[in-house]
Motif scaffolding. Sequence first.
Motif, short mmCIF file in Angstrom:
data_model
loop_
_atom_site.label_atom_id
_atom_site.label_comp_id
_atom_site.label_asym_id
_atom_site.label_seq_id
_atom_site.Cartn_x
_atom_site.Cartn_y
_atom_site.Cartn_z
N LEU A 129 0.84 -1.19 0.00
CA LEU A 129 0.00 0.00 0.00
C LEU A 129 0.89 1.25 0.00
CD1 LEU A 129 -2.96 0.98 0.08
CD2 LEU A 129 -2.70 1.20 2.54
N GLY A 130 1.11 1.79 -1.17
CA GLY A 130 1.86 3.03 -1.31
C GLY A 130 3.31 2.97 -0.88
N GLY A 131 3.85 1.76 -0.71
CA GLY A 131 5.24 1.62 -0.29
C GLY A 131 5.45 1.80 1.21
N TYR A 132 4.37 1.90 1.97
CA TYR A 132 4.48 2.08 3.42
C TYR A 132 4.63 0.74 4.12
CZ TYR A 132 2.93 6.82 2.52
OH TYR A 132 2.82 8.09 2.05
N LYS A 133 5.48 0.69 5.13
CA LYS A 133 5.72 -0.55 5.87
C LYS A 133 4.77 -0.65 7.05
CE LYS A 133 9.14 -3.32 8.28
NZ LYS A 133 8.57 -4.56 7.81
N PHE A 134 4.07 -1.77 7.14
CA PHE A 134 3.18 -2.05 8.26
C PHE A 134 3.63 -3.33 8.95
CE2 PHE A 134 0.46 0.72 5.86
CZ PHE A 134 -0.29 1.37 6.82
N VAL A 135 3.37 -3.40 10.24
CA VAL A 135 3.57 -4.62 11.02
C VAL A 135 2.24 -4.98 11.67
CG1 VAL A 135 6.03 -4.21 11.43
CG2 VAL A 135 4.35 -3.33 13.05
N ASN B 69 -15.80 -2.89 1.14
CA ASN B 69 -15.22 -1.69 0.53
C ASN B 69 -13.72 -1.62 0.83
OD1 ASN B 69 -14.95 0.77 -0.78
ND2 ASN B 69 -15.72 1.96 0.94
N ILE B 70 -13.00 -2.68 0.53
CA ILE B 70 -11.57 -2.73 0.84
C ILE B 70 -10.81 -1.62 0.13
CG2 ILE B 70 -11.02 -4.45 -0.94
CD1 ILE B 70 -9.38 -4.24 2.54
N ASP B 71 -11.21 -1.27 -1.09
CA ASP B 71 -10.52 -0.19 -1.81
C ASP B 71 -10.72 1.15 -1.11
OD1 ASP B 71 -9.52 -1.95 -3.72
OD2 ASP B 71 -11.22 -1.65 -5.07
N GLY B 72 -11.92 1.40 -0.62
CA GLY B 72 -12.19 2.63 0.12
C GLY B 72 -11.40 2.68 1.43
N VAL B 73 -11.30 1.53 2.10
CA VAL B 73 -10.51 1.44 3.33
C VAL B 73 -9.04 1.78 3.03
CG1 VAL B 73 -9.60 -0.19 5.06
CG2 VAL B 73 -12.05 -0.16 4.52
N CYS B 74 -8.52 1.19 1.96
CA CYS B 74 -7.12 1.46 1.59
C CYS B 74 -6.92 2.93 1.22
CB CYS B 74 -6.70 0.55 0.44
SG CYS B 74 -6.52 -1.18 0.95
N ASP B 75 -7.88 3.52 0.53
CA ASP B 75 -7.79 4.95 0.19
C ASP B 75 -7.76 5.80 1.45
OD1 ASP B 75 -7.76 4.40 -2.53
OD2 ASP B 75 -9.89 4.87 -2.82
N THR B 76 -8.59 5.46 2.43
CA THR B 76 -8.62 6.21 3.69
C THR B 76 -7.28 6.10 4.41
OG1 THR B 76 -11.00 5.87 3.91
CG2 THR B 76 -9.79 6.43 5.92
N ILE B 77 -6.70 4.91 4.42
CA ILE B 77 -5.40 4.71 5.06
C ILE B 77 -4.33 5.53 4.33
CG2 ILE B 77 -3.58 3.03 5.57
CD1 ILE B 77 -5.91 0.94 5.89
N LEU B 78 -4.33 5.47 3.01
CA LEU B 78 -3.36 6.26 2.24
C LEU B 78 -3.50 7.74 2.51
CD1 LEU B 78 -3.15 4.51 -1.24
CD2 LEU B 78 -1.28 4.88 0.38
N ASP B 79 -4.74 8.22 2.57
CA ASP B 79 -4.98 9.64 2.84
C ASP B 79 -4.38 10.04 4.19
OD1 ASP B 79 -6.29 10.01 0.43
OD2 ASP B 79 -8.30 9.96 1.33
N ALA B 80 -4.43 9.13 5.16
CA ALA B 80 -3.88 9.43 6.49
C ALA B 80 -2.36 9.39 6.50
CB ALA B 80 -4.42 8.44 7.52
#
Length: 128
Positions: free
Chosen positions: A35-41, A103-114
Amino acid sequence: MRDPDHFERTRSRDLRAAQTSAEALLWGKLRGRRLGGYKFVRQEPIQGFYADFVCREHKLIIEVDGATHSTAEELAHDSRREQALREAGFRILRFQNNEIFHNIDGVCDTILDALVPSSPLPVKRGEG
């Protein structure tokens, strides 16, 4: 004697192994910098609590809530937990299982926006 973090590591492993289907679906979008190159754990111990997903670099926690989190006791616990995490400098996004499933795409968009830093306001001529 085991180090003091042994319990946290063991508990984190147990929580990762017992992830919900909503967590698994979201993890499929977050893992490996997808997701946008961000690292999550996953299941990161912070302030005595376990965060479902964390982007450490941007101090963003993603929580996935299922059928629980609705009784007065659960809501009070969530409130104490959020206060402790915010005091540690984290921002928190919460999603319901249904949001992730439908709405997984909407969830991912919200995370990216943050995660994306807001653009600086353009400087008008003669200013700055």
